[in-house]
Design a protein around this motif. Sequence first.
Motif, short mmCIF file in Angstrom:
data_model
loop_
_atom_site.label_atom_id
_atom_site.label_comp_id
_atom_site.label_asym_id
_atom_site.label_seq_id
_atom_site.Cartn_x
_atom_site.Cartn_y
_atom_site.Cartn_z
N PRO A 135 -22.81 9.54 2.38
CA PRO A 135 -21.53 9.88 1.76
C PRO A 135 -21.38 11.39 1.58
O PRO A 135 -22.38 12.13 1.57
CB PRO A 135 -21.58 9.17 0.40
N LYS A 136 -20.15 11.82 1.42
CA LYS A 136 -19.91 13.24 1.16
C LYS A 136 -20.35 13.59 -0.26
O LYS A 136 -20.25 12.77 -1.17
CB LYS A 136 -18.44 13.58 1.36
N VAL A 137 -20.82 14.82 -0.43
CA VAL A 137 -21.19 15.32 -1.74
C VAL A 137 -20.51 16.67 -1.95
O VAL A 137 -20.08 17.32 -1.00
CB VAL A 137 -22.72 15.47 -1.87
N SER A 266 -21.96 0.44 -0.84
CA SER A 266 -21.96 1.22 0.40
C SER A 266 -20.53 1.60 0.80
O SER A 266 -20.26 2.75 1.18
CB SER A 266 -22.61 0.40 1.53
N ILE A 267 -19.62 0.65 0.70
CA ILE A 267 -18.22 0.92 1.05
C ILE A 267 -17.58 1.87 0.05
O ILE A 267 -16.92 2.85 0.42
CB ILE A 267 -17.43 -0.40 1.12
N TRP A 268 -17.79 1.62 -1.23
CA TRP A 268 -17.13 2.41 -2.28
C TRP A 268 -17.59 3.86 -2.27
O TRP A 268 -16.79 4.78 -2.47
CB TRP A 268 -17.39 1.78 -3.64
N SER A 269 -18.87 4.10 -2.00
CA SER A 269 -19.39 5.47 -2.00
C SER A 269 -18.83 6.29 -0.85
O SER A 269 -18.90 7.52 -0.87
CB SER A 269 -20.92 5.47 -1.95
N ARG A 271 -15.55 5.77 0.26
CA ARG A 271 -14.12 5.44 0.28
C ARG A 271 -13.23 6.66 0.50
O ARG A 271 -12.12 6.55 1.01
CB ARG A 271 -13.71 4.77 -1.01
N GLU A 272 -13.68 7.84 0.06
CA GLU A 272 -12.96 9.11 0.27
C GLU A 272 -11.49 9.01 -0.17
O GLU A 272 -10.57 9.31 0.58
CB GLU A 272 -13.06 9.54 1.74
N GLY A 273 -11.30 8.58 -1.41
CA GLY A 273 -9.97 8.55 -2.01
C GLY A 273 -9.21 7.26 -1.84
O GLY A 273 -8.12 7.10 -2.41
#
Length: 323
Positions: A135-137, A266-269, A271-273
């Motif tokens: 995921p993005k940080v 996994s999906i929620w982390s 989601r990017e908005g």
Amino acid sequence: MSLVIPMFNEERSLPVLFDSIRSQTIAPDEIVLVDAGSTDKTLDVAESLAAVDHRIRIIKTERATPGRGRNLGIASAQHDWTALTDAGIVLDPRWLEQLVEALRADPTVEVVYGNFEPLTRTFFERCAALSYPPPKVARPGGLMRGPSIASAMVQRRVWKAVGGFPDLRAAEDLIFIEKIREQGFKTAWAPQATVWWELQPTVARTFRKFVLYSRHNVWIGRQWDWHYGVARKYIFGLIFLLLALMHSWWWLLLPVAGTAARVARSIWSRREGRGFLWLLNPFQFVGVALILLTIDVAAFWGWAQALRQQPEPSNSTPSTLQS
């Protein structure tokens, strides 16, 4: 500025990558291609590109790992700064410009990391992008994935100081990045310096790729980094299965709920908005669950292979670290 790209059997992806190199708003001064003994028409494609682009130099070697390929490329590079990416990548037109801008903002910087994004052209690739890319940080300048050697720029003396890339087929980039961090080299982040990463397009190819990663990670003793965590999940699942067999099938609800929570996380982390309803897409949920299961099975399969087989021999020597 040099651009170093290791390659192996990339006849299909190489022209696409070069179209994106030619579109860069800041052009590299030289492009060093290191072929690791391709058995397809990769070299023919590379030589045809070199015939019309004087910046391209081709280094041919046999059975080189990605780590050795990068070492050979950097060792032969003619400039102090080297940008690094991989075949199977498409560069954003401003990728190199954004890396250079991070250096111009602080000339004391010794390493610059850019962002990478998965290509999501099919439903399977969209599910894969929600399964295993990190995921993005938050980094200075914005959200991004990384660090990644597929989107980076490094000074020659940093590469030499950490001993170059390990001569490995997997995890060589992670070890190189860890050494840079451990030795405290000054790092900059360029969230807008994006490369587009081609994911494995099918379940079978995903499985094969992660079996390879698993086997090589075990051979170099990095089970703690992946395998032990996967094993713990399935040991807990086995305990609940035994309880279900001995007492009540209701015990199986706990591992099922845990699996569902893992997929949702996994999906929620990633989601990017996107909103909560997007998370509940049942087809997407099942697709991500299938890919996560595939990767878990691949981890165990590669682990078993590594225990049965001897590690593949190394081809590199210390002479790859030239001045």
